[in-house]
Structures are given as C-alpha cells and as structure tokens.
Motif scaffolding. Structure first.
Motif, PDB file in Angstrom:
ATOM      1  N   THR A 140       0.949  -1.243   0.019  1.00  0.00           N
ATOM      2  CA  THR A 140       0.018  -0.083  -0.039  1.00  0.00           C
ATOM      3  C   THR A 140       0.774   1.223  -0.034  1.00  0.00           C
ATOM      4  O   THR A 140       2.263   1.085   0.284  1.00  0.00           O
ATOM      5  N   ARG A 141       0.402   2.352  -0.285  1.00  0.00           N
ATOM      6  CA  ARG A 141       1.102   3.620  -0.202  1.00  0.00           C
ATOM      7  C   ARG A 141       1.679   3.748   1.011  1.00  0.00           C
ATOM      8  O   ARG A 141       2.788   4.256   1.202  1.00  0.00           O
ATOM      9  N   GLU A 142       0.835   3.618   2.267  1.00  0.00           N
ATOM     10  CA  GLU A 142       1.540   3.873   3.498  1.00  0.00           C
ATOM     11  C   GLU A 142       2.630   2.755   3.704  1.00  0.00           C
ATOM     12  O   GLU A 142       3.834   3.420   4.369  1.00  0.00           O
ATOM     13  N   GLU A 143       2.766   1.633   3.346  1.00  0.00           N
ATOM     14  CA  GLU A 143       3.761   0.816   3.460  1.00  0.00           C
ATOM     15  C   GLU A 143       5.043   1.142   2.609  1.00  0.00           C
ATOM     16  O   GLU A 143       6.162   0.995   3.095  1.00  0.00           O
ATOM     17  N   LYS A 144       4.983   1.466   1.415  1.00  0.00           N
ATOM     18  CA  LYS A 144       5.878   2.104   0.644  1.00  0.00           C
ATOM     19  C   LYS A 144       6.630   3.381   1.430  1.00  0.00           C
ATOM     20  O   LYS A 144       7.756   3.628   1.409  1.00  0.00           O
ATOM     21  N   ASN A 145       5.752   4.216   1.772  1.00  0.00           N
ATOM     22  CA  ASN A 145       6.476   5.391   2.680  1.00  0.00           C
ATOM     23  C   ASN A 145       6.986   5.005   3.713  1.00  0.00           C
ATOM     24  O   ASN A 145       8.211   5.537   4.202  1.00  0.00           O
ATOM     25  N   TRP A 146       6.335   4.018   4.584  1.00  0.00           N
ATOM     26  CA  TRP A 146       7.059   3.683   5.754  1.00  0.00           C
ATOM     27  C   TRP A 146       8.582   3.040   5.310  1.00  0.00           C
ATOM     28  O   TRP A 146       9.442   3.383   6.201  1.00  0.00           O
ATOM     29  N   ILE A 147       8.664   2.216   4.521  1.00  0.00           N
ATOM     30  CA  ILE A 147      10.008   1.558   4.203  1.00  0.00           C
ATOM     31  C   ILE A 147      11.001   2.763   3.617  1.00  0.00           C
ATOM     32  O   ILE A 147      12.167   2.584   4.068  1.00  0.00           O
ATOM     33  N   THR A 148      10.387   3.581   2.650  1.00  0.00           N
ATOM     34  CA  THR A 148      11.580   4.758   2.286  1.00  0.00           C
ATOM     35  C   THR A 148      11.865   5.516   3.583  1.00  0.00           C
ATOM     36  O   THR A 148      12.961   5.728   3.442  1.00  0.00           O
ATOM     37  N   GLU A 149      10.747   5.804   4.227  1.00  0.00           N
ATOM     38  CA  GLU A 149      11.421   6.598   5.506  1.00  0.00           C
ATOM     39  C   GLU A 149      12.385   5.905   6.565  1.00  0.00           C
ATOM     40  O   GLU A 149      13.295   6.634   6.944  1.00  0.00           O
ATOM     41  N   LYS A 150      12.208   4.579   6.708  1.00  0.00           N
ATOM     42  CA  LYS A 150      13.060   3.840   7.720  1.00  0.00           C
ATOM     43  C   LYS A 150      14.420   3.511   7.009  1.00  0.00           C
ATOM     44  O   LYS A 150      15.390   3.575   7.662  1.00  0.00           O
ATOM     45  N   ILE A 206      13.525  -3.765  -4.236  1.00  0.00           N
ATOM     46  CA  ILE A 206      12.417  -2.786  -4.605  1.00  0.00           C
ATOM     47  C   ILE A 206      12.796  -1.461  -4.596  1.00  0.00           C
ATOM     48  O   ILE A 206      11.886  -0.504  -5.024  1.00  0.00           O
ATOM     49  N   LEU A 207      13.963  -1.155  -4.053  1.00  0.00           N
ATOM     50  CA  LEU A 207      14.395   0.377  -4.019  1.00  0.00           C
ATOM     51  C   LEU A 207      15.246   0.918  -5.185  1.00  0.00           C
ATOM     52  O   LEU A 207      15.865  -0.093  -5.879  1.00  0.00           O
ATOM     53  N   LYS A 208      15.004   2.069  -5.486  1.00  0.00           N
ATOM     54  CA  LYS A 208      15.842   2.680  -6.694  1.00  0.00           C
ATOM     55  C   LYS A 208      16.535   3.917  -5.926  1.00  0.00           C
ATOM     56  O   LYS A 208      16.121   4.192  -5.073  1.00  0.00           O
ATOM     57  N   THR A 209      17.539   4.258  -6.699  1.00  0.00           N
ATOM     58  CA  THR A 209      18.285   5.293  -6.278  1.00  0.00           C
ATOM     59  C   THR A 209      17.634   6.704  -7.155  1.00  0.00           C
ATOM     60  O   THR A 209      17.739   6.633  -8.034  1.00  0.00           O
ATOM     61  N   TYR A 210      17.570   7.627  -6.074  1.00  0.00           N
ATOM     62  CA  TYR A 210      17.434   9.051  -6.695  1.00  0.00           C
ATOM     63  C   TYR A 210      18.379  10.120  -6.105  1.00  0.00           C
ATOM     64  O   TYR A 210      18.779  10.012  -5.028  1.00  0.00           O
ATOM     65  N   VAL A 211      18.410  10.867  -6.961  1.00  0.00           N
ATOM     66  CA  VAL A 211      19.393  12.231  -6.613  1.00  0.00           C
ATOM     67  C   VAL A 211      18.504  13.304  -6.750  1.00  0.00           C
ATOM     68  O   VAL A 211      17.497  13.591  -7.307  1.00  0.00           O
ATOM     69  N   VAL A 212      18.311  14.174  -5.280  1.00  0.00           N
ATOM     70  CA  VAL A 212      17.287  15.287  -5.010  1.00  0.00           C
ATOM     71  C   VAL A 212      18.224  16.454  -5.050  1.00  0.00           C
ATOM     72  O   VAL A 212      19.058  16.466  -4.135  1.00  0.00           O
ATOM     73  N   LYS A 213      17.968  17.379  -5.693  1.00  0.00           N
ATOM     74  CA  LYS A 213      18.112  18.708  -5.730  1.00  0.00           C
ATOM     75  C   LYS A 213      17.377  19.509  -4.845  1.00  0.00           C
ATOM     76  O   LYS A 213      16.139  19.740  -5.140  1.00  0.00           O
ATOM     77  N   GLU A 224      21.656  12.122  -2.284  1.00  0.00           N
ATOM     78  CA  GLU A 224      21.281  10.670  -2.801  1.00  0.00           C
ATOM     79  C   GLU A 224      20.220  10.203  -1.837  1.00  0.00           C
ATOM     80  O   GLU A 224      20.583  10.048  -0.674  1.00  0.00           O
ATOM     81  N   TYR A 225      19.259   9.689  -2.442  1.00  0.00           N
ATOM     82  CA  TYR A 225      18.374   8.789  -1.371  1.00  0.00           C
ATOM     83  C   TYR A 225      17.962   7.314  -2.027  1.00  0.00           C
ATOM     84  O   TYR A 225      17.874   7.492  -3.243  1.00  0.00           O
ATOM     85  N   LYS A 226      17.448   6.546  -1.325  1.00  0.00           N
ATOM     86  CA  LYS A 226      16.768   5.236  -1.831  1.00  0.00           C
ATOM     87  C   LYS A 226      15.237   5.497  -1.381  1.00  0.00           C
ATOM     88  O   LYS A 226      15.145   5.512  -0.411  1.00  0.00           O
ATOM     89  N   ALA A 227      14.716   5.031  -2.467  1.00  0.00           N
ATOM     90  CA  ALA A 227      13.078   5.201  -2.351  1.00  0.00           C
ATOM     91  C   ALA A 227      12.579   4.065  -3.428  1.00  0.00           C
ATOM     92  O   ALA A 227      12.990   3.534  -4.244  1.00  0.00           O
ATOM     93  N   ILE A 228      11.379   3.557  -2.885  1.00  0.00           N
ATOM     94  CA  ILE A 228      10.518   2.620  -3.681  1.00  0.00           C
ATOM     95  C   ILE A 228      10.137   3.353  -4.881  1.00  0.00           C
ATOM     96  O   ILE A 228      10.104   2.772  -6.084  1.00  0.00           O
ATOM     97  N   ASP A 229       9.492   4.663  -4.837  1.00  0.00           N
ATOM     98  CA  ASP A 229       9.029   5.517  -6.080  1.00  0.00           C
ATOM     99  C   ASP A 229       9.243   7.042  -5.490  1.00  0.00           C
ATOM    100  O   ASP A 229       9.338   7.366  -4.500  1.00  0.00           O
TER     101      ASP A 229
END
Length: 111
Positions: free
Chosen positions: A40-50, A73-80, A87-92
């Motif tokens: 679910t969206r909440e689960e994806k957000n929880w994993i990304t946060e932790k 399931i994680l992707k690497t993102y670069v955030v400006k 750099e962050y790891k996130a599901i989406d």
C-alpha cells in the motif's frame, strides 16, 4: 517469483531468534513482498522513511541485530534541494516526496 531472505543477522553478539520478530512491521512487509503481494502507499512510505533514516544501511532496515533487506524494490534518486544534491533510496518518487520536507527543485532517478 524472486524470494529474498526475510532477514540476516549482522551483529556478532547473541540476539533473540528471528521468530520473535514475526510481528514487527519490517518482518511482515518483507514476508508480504516475498509472496508477491502489492504494498500500500503507507507501506511504501514507511519503508522509504526507515531505509533513509537509519545509520547502519542504505538499502535495509536494522531491527534488534537483524538486517531486513529491501534492495530488490528500492531505486536510487538524486534530489536537488536548496542548491545541494543528496542521494536517497526510495520505492518510488511519491514515497520520496512524502519523506522529504521542503521545496524540491529536481528529482533524478539513477539508472
């Protein structure tokens, strides 16, 4: 179906059996992914946060001496943000935006 181990021990000292963590959120989510269920969206957000707010791993969640790996399931993102790149790891991107506070200038997915 690509199954990943629920968790691996990462400390040298004695820790409780993995079965004692069966009711933890990390265990339940890893188990859910292993059987092929959608998150679910909440689960994806929880994993990304932790994953992004622990000091031990970049793609896993530590819990009582065990490493719950979510690298499959994680992707690497670069955030400006504010003129700096991080750099962050996130599901989406949605879960990444939910975790980051403030104005985001750009999000780039690392391939």
């Amino acid at each position: 179906m690509n199954t990943t181990a629920i968790a691996t021990k990462f400390v040298k000292w004695d820790v409780p059996e993995l079965n004692t963590l069966k009711n933890s959120k990390a265990y339940l989510l890893r188990e859910k992914l292993n059987i092929g269920e959608k998150l679910t969206r909440e689960e994806k957000n929880w994993i990304t946060e932790k994953v992004n707010h622990n000091t031990y791993f970049k793609s896993a969640i530590p819990l009582q001496g065990y490493r719950f790996d979510f690298s499959d399931i994680l992707k690497t993102y670069v955030v400006k943000q504010y003129g700096q790149y991080q750099e962050y790891k996130a599901i989406d991107r949605t879960s990444l935006r939910a975790m980051i506070y403030g104005r985001i200038d750009k999000i780039i997915e690392d391939k």
